[in-house]
Design a protein around this motif. Structure first.
Motif, mmCIF file in Angstrom:
data_model
loop_
_atom_site.group_PDB
_atom_site.id
_atom_site.type_symbol
_atom_site.label_atom_id
_atom_site.label_comp_id
_atom_site.label_asym_id
_atom_site.label_seq_id
_atom_site.Cartn_x
_atom_site.Cartn_y
_atom_site.Cartn_z
ATOM 1 N N LEU A 22 0.640 -1.172 0.029
ATOM 2 C CA LEU A 22 -0.151 -0.008 -0.157
ATOM 3 C C LEU A 22 1.003 1.206 -0.110
ATOM 4 C CD1 LEU A 22 -2.937 1.156 0.084
ATOM 5 C CD2 LEU A 22 -2.713 1.189 2.484
ATOM 6 N N GLY A 23 1.783 1.265 0.767
ATOM 7 C CA GLY A 23 2.841 2.278 0.757
ATOM 8 C C GLY A 23 3.397 2.795 -0.588
ATOM 9 N N VAL A 24 3.803 1.561 -1.337
ATOM 10 C CA VAL A 24 4.483 1.474 -2.864
ATOM 11 C C VAL A 24 3.247 2.317 -3.572
ATOM 12 C CG1 VAL A 24 5.410 0.391 -4.700
ATOM 13 C CG2 VAL A 24 6.004 -0.211 -2.636
ATOM 14 N N ALA A 25 2.038 1.768 -3.488
ATOM 15 C CA ALA A 25 0.893 1.970 -4.397
ATOM 16 C C ALA A 25 0.669 3.873 -4.112
ATOM 17 C CB ALA A 25 -0.384 1.349 -4.146
ATOM 18 N N ALA A 26 0.720 4.203 -2.649
ATOM 19 C CA ALA A 26 0.579 5.305 -2.383
ATOM 20 C C ALA A 26 1.735 6.430 -3.194
ATOM 21 C CB ALA A 26 0.703 5.682 -0.879
ATOM 22 N N GLN A 27 2.813 5.931 -2.911
ATOM 23 C CA GLN A 27 4.140 6.628 -3.689
ATOM 24 C C GLN A 27 3.919 6.574 -5.043
ATOM 25 O OE1 GLN A 27 7.602 4.513 -3.268
ATOM 26 N NE2 GLN A 27 8.867 6.482 -2.904
ATOM 27 N N ASN A 28 3.294 5.566 -5.884
ATOM 28 C CA ASN A 28 3.005 5.686 -7.231
ATOM 29 C C ASN A 28 2.020 6.846 -7.533
ATOM 30 O OD1 ASN A 28 4.629 3.661 -7.900
ATOM 31 N ND2 ASN A 28 3.148 2.108 -7.904
ATOM 32 N N ILE A 29 0.769 6.835 -6.755
ATOM 33 C CA ILE A 29 -0.149 7.741 -6.759
ATOM 34 C C ILE A 29 0.497 9.271 -6.570
ATOM 35 C CG2 ILE A 29 -2.400 8.779 -5.833
ATOM 36 C CD1 ILE A 29 -3.055 5.750 -5.460
ATOM 37 N N ALA A 30 1.044 9.384 -5.701
ATOM 38 C CA ALA A 30 1.725 10.834 -5.360
ATOM 39 C C ALA A 30 2.669 11.367 -6.453
ATOM 40 C CB ALA A 30 2.528 10.564 -4.002
ATOM 41 N N ASN A 31 3.313 10.239 -7.211
ATOM 42 C CA ASN A 31 4.019 10.870 -8.328
ATOM 43 C C ASN A 31 3.434 10.456 -9.856
ATOM 44 O OD1 ASN A 31 6.774 11.210 -7.058
ATOM 45 N ND2 ASN A 31 6.560 9.528 -6.206
ATOM 46 N N ALA A 32 2.275 10.582 -9.729
ATOM 47 C CA ALA A 32 1.124 10.485 -10.990
ATOM 48 C C ALA A 32 1.706 11.336 -11.983
ATOM 49 C CB ALA A 32 0.011 10.374 -10.564
ATOM 50 N N ASP A 33 1.877 12.503 -11.627
ATOM 51 C CA ASP A 33 2.224 13.941 -12.596
ATOM 52 C C ASP A 33 3.762 14.015 -12.641
ATOM 53 O OD1 ASP A 33 -0.577 14.135 -13.224
ATOM 54 O OD2 ASP A 33 -0.822 15.573 -11.348
ATOM 55 N N THR A 34 4.598 13.131 -11.864
ATOM 56 C CA THR A 34 5.955 13.498 -12.161
ATOM 57 C C THR A 34 6.698 13.035 -13.460
ATOM 58 O OG1 THR A 34 6.352 13.170 -9.641
ATOM 59 C CG2 THR A 34 8.187 12.974 -10.682
ATOM 60 N N PRO A 35 7.238 13.781 -14.094
ATOM 61 C CA PRO A 35 7.840 13.306 -15.740
ATOM 62 C C PRO A 35 8.835 12.279 -15.505
ATOM 63 C CG PRO A 35 7.531 15.837 -15.493
ATOM 64 C CD PRO A 35 7.383 15.341 -14.114
ATOM 65 N N TYR A 37 8.662 9.353 -14.106
ATOM 66 C CA TYR A 37 8.441 8.607 -12.834
ATOM 67 C C TYR A 37 7.878 7.303 -13.324
ATOM 68 C CZ TYR A 37 7.305 6.537 -8.323
ATOM 69 O OH TYR A 37 6.965 5.784 -7.387
ATOM 70 N N LYS A 38 8.600 6.004 -12.963
ATOM 71 C CA LYS A 38 8.175 4.684 -13.370
ATOM 72 C C LYS A 38 7.392 4.074 -12.319
ATOM 73 C CE LYS A 38 10.585 5.311 -17.063
ATOM 74 N NZ LYS A 38 9.996 5.714 -18.143
ATOM 75 N N ALA A 39 6.366 3.454 -12.484
ATOM 76 C CA ALA A 39 5.393 2.911 -11.393
ATOM 77 C C ALA A 39 6.106 1.693 -10.900
ATOM 78 C CB ALA A 39 4.002 2.635 -12.033
ATOM 79 N N MET A 40 6.118 1.534 -9.540
ATOM 80 C CA MET A 40 6.511 0.323 -8.689
ATOM 81 C C MET A 40 5.624 -0.457 -8.207
ATOM 82 S SD MET A 40 9.712 0.943 -9.709
ATOM 83 C CE MET A 40 11.022 0.616 -8.499
ATOM 84 N N ASP A 41 5.811 -1.769 -7.949
ATOM 85 C CA ASP A 41 4.977 -2.829 -7.243
ATOM 86 C C ASP A 41 6.118 -3.808 -6.460
ATOM 87 O OD1 ASP A 41 2.870 -3.809 -6.154
ATOM 88 O OD2 ASP A 41 2.180 -4.419 -7.922
ATOM 89 N N LEU A 42 5.559 -4.460 -5.666
ATOM 90 C CA LEU A 42 6.037 -5.518 -4.722
ATOM 91 C C LEU A 42 5.804 -6.713 -5.711
ATOM 92 C CD1 LEU A 42 5.948 -4.595 -1.115
ATOM 93 C CD2 LEU A 42 7.725 -4.102 -2.765
ATOM 94 N N PRO A 43 6.755 -7.719 -5.421
ATOM 95 C CA PRO A 43 6.339 -9.168 -5.824
ATOM 96 C C PRO A 43 5.215 -9.628 -5.237
ATOM 97 C CG PRO A 43 8.843 -8.952 -5.431
ATOM 98 C CD PRO A 43 8.065 -7.726 -5.205
ATOM 99 N N SER A 44 4.567 -10.601 -5.682
ATOM 100 C CA SER A 44 3.549 -11.195 -4.816
ATOM 101 C C SER A 44 3.645 -11.788 -3.641
ATOM 102 C CB SER A 44 2.761 -12.087 -5.880
ATOM 103 O OG SER A 44 3.529 -13.596 -5.926
#
Length: 127
Positions: A22-35, A37-44
């Motif tokens: 959830l922290g990684v997803a929040a970081q992705n959402i916070a950087n949605a407009d950052t030129p 920026y590559k979206a990240m996720d954790l392995p399953s």
């Protein structure tokens, strides 16, 4: 007492993984407009738990093989097409991901709760 049971350790690991994801997803959402920026996720969870589930576990740094154990999850680049500015965050995908993360966390809590109830009942201390 509960922390010695494999099932409760797994439920705890699932809940921790959901929080980290959830922290990684929040970081992705916070950087949605950052030129750029590559979206990240954790392995399953299944992948990471399988990796440490079959190997011998260490409880202290002095144990044999303690250096081989990975404590921090490795971030992965999330799949998806990029925007013209190089950003790969899709708010729709992140919202779906957060719903999945919530379900994972609720499942971990349900496992822990049910295990606790079974143990209490076996000890004659039912609610």
């Amino acid at each position: 007492m509960f922390e010695k049971l494999q099932l409760t350790r797994m439920a705890n690991a699932m809940a921790e993984r959901a929080g980290a994801r959830l922290g990684v997803a929040a970081q992705n959402i916070a950087n949605a407009d950052t030129p750029g920026y590559k979206a990240m996720d954790l392995p399953s969870f299944a992948e990471t738990y399988q990796d440490i589930g079959s190997a011998m576990r260490t409880t202290r740094a002095g144990h044999i093989g303690a250096d081989d154990q990975v404590s921090e999850p490795v971030l992965r680049r999330a799949k998806g097409s990029g925007a013209p500015n190089g950003n790969t965050v899709s708010l729709e995908q992140e919202m779906v991901k957060t719903a999945t993360i919530r379900q994972d966390h609720e499942m971990a809590l349900a496992i822990y709760r049910n295990t606790s109830d079974i143990i209490r009942a076996s000890l004659g201390r039912a609610r």
